[in-house]
Design a protein around this motif. Structure first.
Motif, PDB file in Angstrom:
ATOM      1  N   SER A 177     -13.558  68.721  37.381  1.00 31.26           N
ATOM      2  CA  SER A 177     -12.400  67.909  37.023  1.00 31.26           C
ATOM      3  C   SER A 177     -12.679  66.422  37.210  1.00 31.26           C
ATOM      4  CB  SER A 177     -11.191  68.310  37.880  1.00 31.26           C
ATOM      5  OG  SER A 177     -10.839  69.656  37.648  1.00 31.26           O
ATOM      6  N   ASN A 240      -9.481  60.608  29.547  1.00 34.48           N
ATOM      7  CA  ASN A 240      -8.606  61.724  29.907  1.00 34.48           C
ATOM      8  C   ASN A 240      -9.054  62.276  31.248  1.00 34.48           C
ATOM      9  OD1 ASN A 240      -8.538  62.155  26.575  1.00 34.48           O
ATOM     10  ND2 ASN A 240      -6.594  62.446  27.628  1.00 34.48           N
ATOM     11  N   ASP A 242      -7.837  64.795  34.974  1.00 36.80           N
ATOM     12  CA  ASP A 242      -7.063  65.928  35.465  1.00 36.80           C
ATOM     13  C   ASP A 242      -6.188  65.563  36.656  1.00 36.80           C
ATOM     14  OD1 ASP A 242      -8.443  68.091  33.782  1.00 36.80           O
ATOM     15  OD2 ASP A 242     -10.131  67.113  34.791  1.00 36.80           O
ATOM     16  N   GLU A 265      -0.055  60.623  28.941  1.00 35.83           N
ATOM     17  CA  GLU A 265      -1.060  60.637  27.869  1.00 35.83           C
ATOM     18  C   GLU A 265      -2.463  60.750  28.418  1.00 35.83           C
ATOM     19  OE1 GLU A 265      -0.727  58.065  24.409  1.00 35.83           O
ATOM     20  OE2 GLU A 265       1.177  57.304  25.193  1.00 35.83           O
ATOM     21  N   LEU A 267      -3.368  62.276  31.189  1.00 34.82           N
ATOM     22  CA  LEU A 267      -3.589  63.558  31.853  1.00 34.82           C
ATOM     23  C   LEU A 267      -3.896  64.678  30.863  1.00 34.82           C
ATOM     24  CD1 LEU A 267      -0.811  63.683  34.603  1.00 34.82           C
ATOM     25  CD2 LEU A 267      -3.279  63.663  34.993  1.00 34.82           C
ATOM     26  N   ASN A 268      -4.851  65.506  31.225  1.00 33.07           N
ATOM     27  CA  ASN A 268      -5.061  66.762  30.515  1.00 33.07           C
ATOM     28  C   ASN A 268      -3.949  67.733  30.889  1.00 33.07           C
ATOM     29  OD1 ASN A 268      -7.551  65.991  29.289  1.00 33.07           O
ATOM     30  ND2 ASN A 268      -8.601  66.363  31.228  1.00 33.07           N
ATOM     31  N   ASP A 269      -3.763  68.756  30.061  1.00 33.74           N
ATOM     32  CA  ASP A 269      -2.743  69.751  30.361  1.00 33.74           C
ATOM     33  C   ASP A 269      -3.038  70.400  31.711  1.00 33.74           C
ATOM     34  OD1 ASP A 269      -0.438  71.264  29.801  1.00 33.74           O
ATOM     35  OD2 ASP A 269      -1.676  72.945  29.134  1.00 33.74           O
ATOM     36  N   GLY A 271      -2.757  68.894  34.444  1.00 39.36           N
ATOM     37  CA  GLY A 271      -3.195  67.852  35.364  1.00 39.36           C
ATOM     38  C   GLY A 271      -2.063  67.385  36.269  1.00 39.36           C
ATOM     39  N   LYS A 334       1.572  67.945  34.598  1.00 41.82           N
ATOM     40  CA  LYS A 334       1.759  67.988  33.148  1.00 41.82           C
ATOM     41  C   LYS A 334       1.596  69.422  32.689  1.00 41.82           C
ATOM     42  CE  LYS A 334       0.024  66.162  28.753  1.00 41.82           C
ATOM     43  NZ  LYS A 334      -0.899  65.189  28.102  1.00 41.82           N
ATOM     44  N   SER A 336       2.285  72.203  29.493  1.00 42.37           N
ATOM     45  CA  SER A 336       2.565  72.312  28.057  1.00 42.37           C
ATOM     46  C   SER A 336       3.912  72.967  27.799  1.00 42.37           C
ATOM     47  CB  SER A 336       1.461  73.111  27.355  1.00 42.37           C
ATOM     48  OG  SER A 336       1.338  74.396  27.941  1.00 42.37           O
TER      49      SER A 336
END
Length: 341
Positions: A177, A240, A242, A265, A267-269, A271, A334, A336
């Protein structure tokens, strides 16, 4: 110490108005929103909080005229103000779920938000943000050498390190990560992050402060990349991560609310966003002595901004310090499947 567990956000449909409805209250809201200039003020305040002098500058009107319109909007319950040093800062009101005019106010504000903010107003707001950012950056450029002394006036990393470690300990993140700390100060949090993540980005808009963090980083820590810039430049660079951390940074930022959108924006999903911040206080000396732009931030505002950015609030810890300040640690994720996405 106060801790909160994850919680759900109540929706208007889950509560019923308890305040009596009056024709005077309806008339106030209708009067306030029936003027095109006041509609533009409400549109601008959807973006950020501004002082009366800043709003006068944005719209190019006299302070007395601006104050008149702001008073009408406050009376209607569409905006509210908070004292910061010697000025009132105005923002959209947080409308109570038991407000009998909740639906009317929400519909008015939603309709206003559908309108397009003019280029001139957007540019004027950008100038205000630039001026705030420059004020903060110049303070730290001048005082980077005295950062330890300045930081100790309120709270250094060592004062809340144990809380951060306890909040982070159960987080599940892969070994590969990436993490980012915005405004790393003397870099006290960089080494613990470097031990946990594959790559760390240390982001700061002050060159001298970035060099300070680099100087204090242990020589055996090699996975930290120092970047001069802010969250907007990080987005433009396509970064991007985590995990993002803001430790005692947001009260120096020209627009704390914007940081949440930028962070979502970046952050990864799945994260995480970790925020350590001062709770609201009235110690105005911090603005001159510590370069603060805001006298702390309320936990309710922080959680609201996170929710608006599509982040799920996971945890809150609030603790007191010897010098009368309270520090909050807020954790978001974050997801989804977040309700606001």
């Amino acid at each position: 110490m106060e801790t909160d567990t994850p919680h759900s956000i109540q929706t208007p449909s889950s509560l019923h108005p308890t305040q009596p409805l009056s024709t005077e209250a309806v008339a106030l809201v209708c009067k306030a929103s029936a003027d095109s200039f006041r509609v533009e003020i409400l549109r601008v305040l959807q973006q950020d909080s501004f002082g009366v002098l800043e709003l006068s500058d944005i719209f190019g009107v006299r302070q007395s005229a601006m104050s008149h319109h702001l008073k009408i909007l406050v009376q209607a319950g569409l905006i509210e103000h908070k004292r910061q040093a010697n000025s009132n800062f105005y923002r959209r009101a947080v409308i109570a779920l038991d407000d009998p005019l909740l639906d009317l106010k929400q519909q008015i504000l939603a309709a206003i938000d559908e309108t397009t903010l003019s280029h001139d107003l957007s540019q004027a707001m950008a100038r205000i943000h630039h001026s705030r950012a420059q004020q903060s950056r110049e303070f730290f450029n001048r005082h980077a050498g005295q950062f330890s002394e300045i930081n100790d006036l309120i709270a250094g990393y060592e004062h809340y390190a144990d809380i951060i470690e306890a909040v982070m300990e159960p987080l599940e993140l892969p070994n590969d990560s990436y993490a980012m700390e915005v405004g790393p100060g003397e870099g006290g949090f960089l080494a613990p992050l470097a031990a946990r993540f594959k790559q760390i980005y240390a982001l700061d808009n002050s060159g001298p402060m970035l060099e300070l963090a680099r100087r204090y980083l242990p020589e055996d820590v090699t996975n930290v990349r120092f970047i001069l810039g802010d969250t907007q430049s990080a987005l433009r660079d396509g970064l991007n991560v985590d995990f993002i951390a803001y430790n005692m940074v947001m009260h120096h930022n020209p627009s704390p609310e914007q940081l949440f959108g930028d962070s979502a924006e970046l952050l990864n999903d799945q994260g995480f966003l970790l925020i350590t911040e001062l709770c609201p206080h009235d110690q105005q000396w911090t603005m001159e002595s510590c370069g603060d732009l805001w006298l702390g931030l309320s936990p309710e505002d922080i959680q609201s901004w996170g929710h608006q950015a599509g982040l799920t609030h996971l945890q809150q810890v609030i603790t007191g310090l010897r010098n009368g300040f309270q520090v909050q640690v807020q954790l978001f994720q974050k997801c989804s499947h977040s309700p606001s996405q």
